[in-house]
Design a protein around this motif. Structure first.
Motif, PDB file in Angstrom:
ATOM      1  N   GLY A 191       0.785  -1.227   0.000  1.00  0.00           N
ATOM      2  CA  GLY A 191       0.000   0.000   0.000  1.00  0.00           C
ATOM      3  C   GLY A 191       0.815   1.274   0.000  1.00  0.00           C
ATOM      4  N   ALA A 192       2.131   1.186   0.157  1.00  0.00           N
ATOM      5  CA  ALA A 192       2.947   2.388   0.263  1.00  0.00           C
ATOM      6  C   ALA A 192       2.959   3.193  -1.037  1.00  0.00           C
ATOM      7  CB  ALA A 192       4.375   2.026   0.655  1.00  0.00           C
ATOM      8  N   SER A 193       2.813   2.516  -2.176  1.00  0.00           N
ATOM      9  CA  SER A 193       2.855   3.216  -3.466  1.00  0.00           C
ATOM     10  C   SER A 193       1.708   4.218  -3.620  1.00  0.00           C
ATOM     11  CB  SER A 193       2.813   2.205  -4.611  1.00  0.00           C
ATOM     12  OG  SER A 193       1.620   1.428  -4.547  1.00  0.00           O
ATOM     13  N   LEU A 194       0.642   4.034  -2.831  1.00  0.00           N
ATOM     14  CA  LEU A 194      -0.479   4.971  -2.893  1.00  0.00           C
ATOM     15  C   LEU A 194      -0.166   6.277  -2.173  1.00  0.00           C
ATOM     16  CD1 LEU A 194      -3.412   2.489  -2.115  1.00  0.00           C
ATOM     17  CD2 LEU A 194      -2.714   3.363  -4.362  1.00  0.00           C
ATOM     18  N   PHE A 195       0.872   6.271  -1.355  1.00  0.00           N
ATOM     19  CA  PHE A 195       1.141   7.420  -0.510  1.00  0.00           C
ATOM     20  C   PHE A 195       2.493   8.074  -0.773  1.00  0.00           C
ATOM     21  CE2 PHE A 195      -1.757   4.595   1.722  1.00  0.00           C
ATOM     22  CZ  PHE A 195      -2.746   5.461   2.154  1.00  0.00           C
ATOM     23  N   VAL A 196       3.494   7.315  -1.233  1.00  0.00           N
ATOM     24  CA  VAL A 196       4.826   7.881  -1.424  1.00  0.00           C
ATOM     25  C   VAL A 196       5.436   7.376  -2.728  1.00  0.00           C
ATOM     26  CG1 VAL A 196       5.297   8.136   1.048  1.00  0.00           C
ATOM     27  CG2 VAL A 196       5.918   6.003  -0.121  1.00  0.00           C
ATOM     28  N   HIS A 197       6.468   8.074  -3.134  1.00  0.00           N
ATOM     29  CA  HIS A 197       7.269   7.638  -4.282  1.00  0.00           C
ATOM     30  C   HIS A 197       8.700   8.136  -4.071  1.00  0.00           C
ATOM     31  CE1 HIS A 197       6.030  11.744  -5.395  1.00  0.00           C
ATOM     32  NE2 HIS A 197       7.200  11.798  -6.037  1.00  0.00           N
ATOM     33  N   LEU A 198       9.610   7.560  -4.806  1.00  0.00           N
ATOM     34  CA  LEU A 198      11.010   7.965  -4.710  1.00  0.00           C
ATOM     35  C   LEU A 198      11.277   9.163  -5.613  1.00  0.00           C
ATOM     36  CD1 LEU A 198      12.831   4.510  -4.688  1.00  0.00           C
ATOM     37  CD2 LEU A 198      12.485   6.068  -2.752  1.00  0.00           C
ATOM     38  N   ALA A 199      12.101  10.068  -5.138  1.00  0.00           N
ATOM     39  CA  ALA A 199      12.475  11.235  -5.932  1.00  0.00           C
ATOM     40  C   ALA A 199      13.443  10.816  -7.038  1.00  0.00           C
ATOM     41  CB  ALA A 199      13.109  12.286  -5.030  1.00  0.00           C
ATOM     42  N   ALA A 200      13.861  11.788  -7.832  1.00  0.00           N
ATOM     43  CA  ALA A 200      14.734  11.505  -8.974  1.00  0.00           C
ATOM     44  C   ALA A 200      16.070  10.906  -8.551  1.00  0.00           C
ATOM     45  CB  ALA A 200      14.966  12.792  -9.773  1.00  0.00           C
ATOM     46  N   ASP A 201      16.509  11.203  -7.328  1.00  0.00           N
ATOM     47  CA  ASP A 201      17.791  10.655  -6.888  1.00  0.00           C
ATOM     48  C   ASP A 201      17.689   9.187  -6.490  1.00  0.00           C
ATOM     49  OD1 ASP A 201      16.405  10.777  -4.532  1.00  0.00           O
ATOM     50  OD2 ASP A 201      17.720  12.238  -3.564  1.00  0.00           O
ATOM     51  N   GLY A 202      16.458   8.663  -6.447  1.00  0.00           N
ATOM     52  CA  GLY A 202      16.262   7.257  -6.121  1.00  0.00           C
ATOM     53  C   GLY A 202      16.394   6.927  -4.645  1.00  0.00           C
ATOM     54  N   LYS A 203      16.588   7.930  -3.808  1.00  0.00           N
ATOM     55  CA  LYS A 203      16.765   7.696  -2.373  1.00  0.00           C
ATOM     56  C   LYS A 203      15.741   8.429  -1.517  1.00  0.00           C
ATOM     57  CE  LYS A 203      21.771   7.000  -2.784  1.00  0.00           C
ATOM     58  NZ  LYS A 203      23.110   7.472  -2.323  1.00  0.00           N
ATOM     59  N   THR A 204      15.447   9.673  -1.888  1.00  0.00           N
ATOM     60  CA  THR A 204      14.544  10.498  -1.085  1.00  0.00           C
ATOM     61  C   THR A 204      13.098  10.058  -1.273  1.00  0.00           C
ATOM     62  OG1 THR A 204      16.054  12.366  -1.359  1.00  0.00           O
ATOM     63  CG2 THR A 204      13.824  12.842  -0.565  1.00  0.00           C
ATOM     64  N   VAL A 205      12.411   9.852  -0.164  1.00  0.00           N
ATOM     65  CA  VAL A 205      10.999   9.459  -0.206  1.00  0.00           C
ATOM     66  C   VAL A 205      10.140  10.720  -0.176  1.00  0.00           C
ATOM     67  CG1 VAL A 205       9.172   8.186   0.958  1.00  0.00           C
ATOM     68  CG2 VAL A 205      11.501   7.301   0.986  1.00  0.00           C
ATOM     69  N   VAL A 206       9.253  10.830  -1.145  1.00  0.00           N
ATOM     70  CA  VAL A 206       8.401  12.006  -1.274  1.00  0.00           C
ATOM     71  C   VAL A 206       6.938  11.579  -1.154  1.00  0.00           C
ATOM     72  CG1 VAL A 206       7.725  13.942  -2.737  1.00  0.00           C
ATOM     73  CG2 VAL A 206      10.088  13.101  -2.782  1.00  0.00           C
ATOM     74  N   ALA A 207       6.155  12.346  -0.414  1.00  0.00           N
ATOM     75  CA  ALA A 207       4.735  12.041  -0.244  1.00  0.00           C
ATOM     76  C   ALA A 207       3.964  12.422  -1.497  1.00  0.00           C
ATOM     77  CB  ALA A 207       4.184  12.788   0.956  1.00  0.00           C
ATOM     78  N   ASN A 208       3.067  11.551  -1.922  1.00  0.00           N
ATOM     79  CA  ASN A 208       2.207  11.875  -3.069  1.00  0.00           C
ATOM     80  C   ASN A 208       1.290  13.042  -2.719  1.00  0.00           C
ATOM     81  OD1 ASN A 208       3.375   9.726  -4.362  1.00  0.00           O
ATOM     82  ND2 ASN A 208       1.668   8.316  -3.988  1.00  0.00           N
ATOM     83  N   LEU A 209       0.778  13.036  -1.500  1.00  0.00           N
ATOM     84  CA  LEU A 209      -0.076  14.121  -1.007  1.00  0.00           C
ATOM     85  C   LEU A 209       0.349  14.428   0.429  1.00  0.00           C
ATOM     86  CD1 LEU A 209      -2.466  16.022  -1.454  1.00  0.00           C
ATOM     87  CD2 LEU A 209      -3.977  14.221  -0.588  1.00  0.00           C
ATOM     88  N   PRO A 210       1.072  15.515   0.656  1.00  0.00           N
ATOM     89  CA  PRO A 210       1.562  15.828   2.002  1.00  0.00           C
ATOM     90  C   PRO A 210       0.434  15.862   3.036  1.00  0.00           C
ATOM     91  CG  PRO A 210       2.582  17.268   0.376  1.00  0.00           C
ATOM     92  CD  PRO A 210       1.506  16.507  -0.345  1.00  0.00           C
ATOM     93  N   GLY A 211       0.652  15.194   4.138  1.00  0.00           N
ATOM     94  CA  GLY A 211      -0.338  15.171   5.213  1.00  0.00           C
ATOM     95  C   GLY A 211      -1.262  13.972   5.196  1.00  0.00           C
TER      96      GLY A 211
END
Length: 360
Positions: free
Chosen positions: A111-131
């Motif tokens: 289920g994590a793919s619904l909420f986050v994705h990796l940034a262009a650097d392949g390391k930083t986790v970014v929220a799809n929708l903050p909060g």
């Protein structure tokens, strides 16, 4: 010819209330509030640091860490019940919230793919929708609390089990489940929404701690619910005389279940807030907190026999306990004396109320 009475009958004594039953002395809460003010004056002379801004902020934040749960327990006590599972539930709700937040913030987890994705650097986790992760995590923690409260209420109201035995058993069940899901290890709020979580639970607004703001809002809601709604009248009626309440058409079963759910939700919210302050949710978090919570409610005027209690008393009881703890620290007295003093204060508070009742 009409006869004139020499000594007309006087009813000047009818309706008069003794001074110890009027004003601030009309309830146990008043006596405890007076004792609190005296204690604060003593602490002021005992330590010059007591009334400093920093220390007052600490006091406001620290007593808020049990006061929200005390509001919930007060609902239950007013109906003549008791809930011993609040400490374990604080821990369990906090652990579930932290584990869900960390799980949904870890790419590759279900289920994590619904909420986050990796940034262009392949390391930083970014929220799809903050909060969004924060909201889902808190809802998950409160949902667990809701289920526990529902089970408590069902066992007590429908099955007719003793509140003491039921919640004592739930204390062990919930604490055990906390160790099971965590393998005895603590959980940490993590991911892109962690900063939001810490800001909401341990931050402040214009110098006022966030937990204290939540407490004031919830206390006002509780006051309105208890004194200006049919639900509040039903709660007091149950504590006064449950059989009579049932005969008057009050839905006793439903009201009982509702108060245990409210108590559980308050404990769950309290645990989530504490975990934000601690920065984690250890498996032994809030151990024996149920004793402090119930003690604060009783000291503040809630009657274990039912029918008496309110948000003001709950808050006053919590403040008194925190002032004692804080004062002992500033006076460099062993903190182990706190439990001794709490026990003495509980007995004195009930004793004064009993004496006052007998004097009427």
């Amino acid at each position: 010819m009409a006869m004139q009475l020499e000594s007309p009958v006087s009813f000047s004594n009818v309706g008069k209330i003794k001074w110890w039953r009027r004003g601030i002395f009309a309830s146990q809460t008043g006596y405890v509030l007076l004792a609190l003010l005296v204690l604060m004056v003593v602490m002021h002379f005992a330590s010059p640091y007591f009334f400093t801004q920093g220390n007052m902020q600490n006091v406001a934040k620290n007593f808020s860490f049990i006061a929200i749960a005390t509001l919930g327990v007060t609902f239950v006590i007013i109906t003549g019940g008791i809930d011993l599972s609040v400490g374990s539930l604080m821990c369990f709700s906090a652990m579930i919230t932290s584990m869900v937040m960390s799980g949904l913030s870890t790419p590759g987890m279900p289920g994590a793919s619904l909420f986050v994705h990796l940034a262009a650097d392949g390391k930083t986790v970014v929220a799809n929708l903050p909060g969004l992760i924060l909201v889902v995590s808190i809802v998950a923690g409160l949902a667990v609390a809701f289920l526990v409260g529902l089970v408590n209420g069902f066992c007590i109201a429908v099955l007719g089990l003793s509140p003491f035995v039921t919640t004592l058993g739930m204390l062990s069940i919930v604490r055990g489940l906390g160790y099971v899901v965590s393998n005895g290890r603590g959980s940490f709020p993590g991911g892109p929404d962690a900063d939001y979580f810490y800001a909401l639970t341990s931050g402040d607004v214009l110098g006022v701690p966030a937990p204290f703001i939540y407490l004031v809002i919830l206390a006002l809601v509780m006051a309105v619910a208890l004194h200006h709604s049919a639900f509040g009248r039903h709660v007091f009626a149950l504590g006064g005389n449950e059989k009579a309440a049932e005969l008057t058409g009050i839905p006793v079963v439903r009201v009982k279940i509702e108060v245990y759910v409210i108590c559980a939700l308050a404990a769950g919210l309290q645990g989530i807030i504490i975990s934000g302050w601690l920065g984690s949710a250890p498996a032994n978090m809030a151990t024996s907190y149920e004793l402090n919570v119930i003690a604060a409610a009783v000291i503040g005027g809630a009657n274990l026999a039912g029918g008496i209690g309110g948000p003001l008393g709950a808050i006053v009881g919590c403040v008194l306990l925190e002032v004692i703890r804080n004062g002992l620290v500033l006076a460099q007295v062993s903190s182990y004396w706190q439990q001794t003093l709490v026990g003495v204060i509980i007995i004195l508070a009930v004793l004064v109320d009993r004496i006052r009742s007998r004097m009427t």
